[in-house]
Design a protein around this motif. Structure first.
Motif, PDB file in Angstrom:
ATOM      1  N   ASN A  19      -8.672   0.358   7.458  1.00 23.02           N
ATOM      2  CA  ASN A  19      -9.640  -0.731   7.331  1.00 23.02           C
ATOM      3  C   ASN A  19      -9.292  -1.647   6.164  1.00 23.02           C
ATOM      4  O   ASN A  19      -9.457  -2.877   6.261  1.00 23.02           O
ATOM      5  CB  ASN A  19     -11.040  -0.146   7.137  1.00 23.02           C
ATOM      6  CG  ASN A  19     -11.557   0.560   8.376  1.00 23.02           C
ATOM      7  OD1 ASN A  19     -11.051   0.347   9.475  1.00 23.02           O
ATOM      8  ND2 ASN A  19     -12.555   1.405   8.202  1.00 23.02           N
ATOM      9  N   GLU A  20      -8.823  -1.072   5.067  1.00 23.55           N
ATOM     10  CA  GLU A  20      -8.440  -1.889   3.915  1.00 23.55           C
ATOM     11  C   GLU A  20      -7.300  -2.838   4.268  1.00 23.55           C
ATOM     12  O   GLU A  20      -7.334  -4.034   3.933  1.00 23.55           O
ATOM     13  CB  GLU A  20      -8.040  -0.983   2.753  1.00 23.55           C
ATOM     14  CG  GLU A  20      -7.598  -1.747   1.509  1.00 23.55           C
ATOM     15  CD  GLU A  20      -7.138  -0.825   0.399  1.00 23.55           C
ATOM     16  OE1 GLU A  20      -6.455  -1.305  -0.524  1.00 23.55           O
ATOM     17  OE2 GLU A  20      -7.449   0.389   0.459  1.00 23.55           O
TER      18      GLU A  20
ATOM     19  N   TYR B 276      -0.064   4.921   0.869  1.00 23.30           N
ATOM     20  CA  TYR B 276      -1.291   5.420   1.471  1.00 23.30           C
ATOM     21  C   TYR B 276      -1.204   6.854   1.970  1.00 23.30           C
ATOM     22  O   TYR B 276      -2.123   7.322   2.647  1.00 23.30           O
ATOM     23  CB  TYR B 276      -1.670   4.514   2.655  1.00 23.30           C
ATOM     24  CG  TYR B 276      -0.644   4.473   3.772  1.00 23.30           C
ATOM     25  CD1 TYR B 276      -0.823   5.223   4.933  1.00 23.30           C
ATOM     26  CD2 TYR B 276       0.524   3.728   3.656  1.00 23.30           C
ATOM     27  CE1 TYR B 276       0.110   5.202   5.945  1.00 23.30           C
ATOM     28  CE2 TYR B 276       1.451   3.692   4.659  1.00 23.30           C
ATOM     29  CZ  TYR B 276       1.246   4.429   5.807  1.00 23.30           C
ATOM     30  OH  TYR B 276       2.197   4.406   6.791  1.00 23.30           O
TER      31      TYR B 276
ATOM     32  N   GLU C 224     -10.031   4.729   6.255  1.00 24.89           N
ATOM     33  CA  GLU C 224     -10.345   3.848   5.129  1.00 24.89           C
ATOM     34  C   GLU C 224      -9.142   2.986   4.755  1.00 24.89           C
ATOM     35  O   GLU C 224      -9.285   1.782   4.491  1.00 24.89           O
ATOM     36  CB  GLU C 224     -10.796   4.675   3.920  1.00 24.89           C
ATOM     37  CG  GLU C 224     -12.148   5.348   4.068  1.00 24.89           C
ATOM     38  CD  GLU C 224     -12.103   6.582   4.959  1.00 24.89           C
ATOM     39  OE1 GLU C 224     -13.173   7.026   5.431  1.00 24.89           O
ATOM     40  OE2 GLU C 224     -10.994   7.094   5.188  1.00 24.89           O
TER      41      GLU C 224
ATOM     42  N   ASP D 258      -8.582  -5.487   6.864  1.00 21.93           N
ATOM     43  CA  ASP D 258      -9.441  -6.504   6.266  1.00 21.93           C
ATOM     44  C   ASP D 258      -8.618  -7.524   5.481  1.00 21.93           C
ATOM     45  O   ASP D 258      -8.909  -8.729   5.507  1.00 21.93           O
ATOM     46  CB  ASP D 258     -10.474  -5.847   5.354  1.00 21.93           C
ATOM     47  CG  ASP D 258     -11.520  -5.052   6.136  1.00 21.93           C
ATOM     48  OD1 ASP D 258     -11.616  -5.268   7.362  1.00 21.93           O
ATOM     49  OD2 ASP D 258     -12.212  -4.221   5.523  1.00 21.93           O
TER      50      ASP D 258
ATOM     51  N   TRP E  62       0.841  -1.188   0.000  1.00 24.93           N
ATOM     52  CA  TRP E  62       0.000   0.000   0.000  1.00 24.93           C
ATOM     53  C   TRP E  62       0.881   1.245   0.000  1.00 24.93           C
ATOM     54  O   TRP E  62       1.860   1.320   0.733  1.00 24.93           O
ATOM     55  CB  TRP E  62      -0.901   0.035   1.236  1.00 24.93           C
ATOM     56  CG  TRP E  62      -1.925  -1.045   1.289  1.00 24.93           C
ATOM     57  CD1 TRP E  62      -3.207  -0.996   0.805  1.00 24.93           C
ATOM     58  CD2 TRP E  62      -1.765  -2.354   1.857  1.00 24.93           C
ATOM     59  NE1 TRP E  62      -3.833  -2.184   1.035  1.00 24.93           N
ATOM     60  CE2 TRP E  62      -2.989  -3.040   1.676  1.00 24.93           C
ATOM     61  CE3 TRP E  62      -0.705  -3.014   2.490  1.00 24.93           C
ATOM     62  CZ2 TRP E  62      -3.175  -4.350   2.117  1.00 24.93           C
ATOM     63  CZ3 TRP E  62      -0.883  -4.306   2.923  1.00 24.93           C
ATOM     64  CH2 TRP E  62      -2.103  -4.969   2.736  1.00 24.93           C
TER      65      TRP E  62
END
Length: 298
Positions: free
Chosen positions: A152-153, A141, A149, A156, A139
């Protein structure tokens, strides 16, 4: 070659002055953002503590089994998440994280574990790509300003890997490497084993005292609801601490770089003046020598 050395030093002074402006600008940008980053860390702490206490109460007193709290014995794979920075100019910030990660990877390898590496931050992604290390997830980010967000990505993806079957690449442990923000001067690389769940704070002072409440509709349902939120909130707090640490490291590194640039400018200015004096002395010597030679010819 009169004036040659002076031109070299003038060019160096000019280029160093340009770098100094860049360093100073980066320092001011980091200084303007660090206050907000520290405030976000402080504002996220109460919720993290509250959900930790809630998970602690259920995990400690409900006496139920849950996939996120029980050790897995069907796989020897582990997941490691590295939280680094997207940009440089932050001193040894990313290098410290990578060194701590390499120590963890070596330890896990000696323990006979197979490692799935997840990386957040372009600096670490570039490091492992250059060395041909396969990445299970990556990522970029905005490391100095993470969002829920993104947290959470990432959470998850890691939860899905932990809950997956062994044949589908499921992992038995999840470790996170990030930088803990202590204060503006001290930021420490830290390794946390997040899964299987380790409740690190909020446990009752007297564990033999049962809570005076029941779990509705059941402890299992409460755990199903709380544990993913716990992981997401913890991961978001790690990202916020890493962001504050990155900005503090960048401000400190750019302040040092600005001071070093000023020292270089003073050094080059002194050397340029010495070169100018040497050129003038040489020109005077040549004029006097020429005059003496002309007088001698007469």
């Amino acid at each position: 070659m009169a004036g040659g050395s002076q031109r070299v030093y003038r060019q160096r002074i000019k280029s160093t002055q340009s770098l100094k402006k860049v360093f100073r600008a980066q320092e001011l940008i980091a200084a303007s953002r660090i206050g907000k980053a520290r405030a976000r860390v402080a504002s996220a702490t109460p919720f993290a503590q509250a959900i930790t206490r809630a998970v602690s109460a259920v995990a400690t007193h409900a006496h139920v089994e849950h996939p996120l709290t029980e050790a897995r014995h069907d796989t020897d794979r582990v997941a490691v998440l590295v939280i680094a920075s997207d940009r440089g100019m932050a001193g040894s910030y990313s290098a410290s994280i990578i060194r701590e990660t390499e120590r963890l990877l070596d330890q896990l390898t000696r323990d006979g574990k197979k490692i799935d590496l997840f990386v957040a931050g372009r600096r670490a992604v570039s490091y492992y790509r250059y060395r041909g290390r396969p990445l299970a997830g990556q990522w970029a980010y905005g490391s100095d300003n993470p969002t829920p967000e993104v947290a959470n990505e990432i959470a998850d993806a890691l939860l899905a890997r932990f809950e997956a079957d062994a044949d589908a690449g499921g992992v038995g442990e999840l470790h996170v490497v990030y930088t803990q923000f202590v204060n503006m001067v001290t930021q420490r690389p830290r390794v946390v084993r997040m899964l299987p769940l380790e409740v690190v704070e909020g446990v009752a002072e007297h564990d033999d005292v049962e809570p005076l409440y029941d779990f509705e509709p059941s402890a299992e349902v409460v755990l199903d609801t709380l544990l993913p939120r716990y992981v997401r909130s913890r991961l978001f707090s790690f990202l916020l601490e890493a962001a504050a640490s990155e900005l503090a490291s960048r401000q400190r590194a750019m302040h040092t770089a600005t001071d070093n640039a000023e020292d270089l400018i003073r050094t080059y200015t002194r050397l340029a003046n010495q070169a100018r004096q040497a050129d003038i002395t040489q020109e005077i010597s040549e004029i006097v020598s020429g005059a003496d030679a002309l007088a001698a010819s007469k």
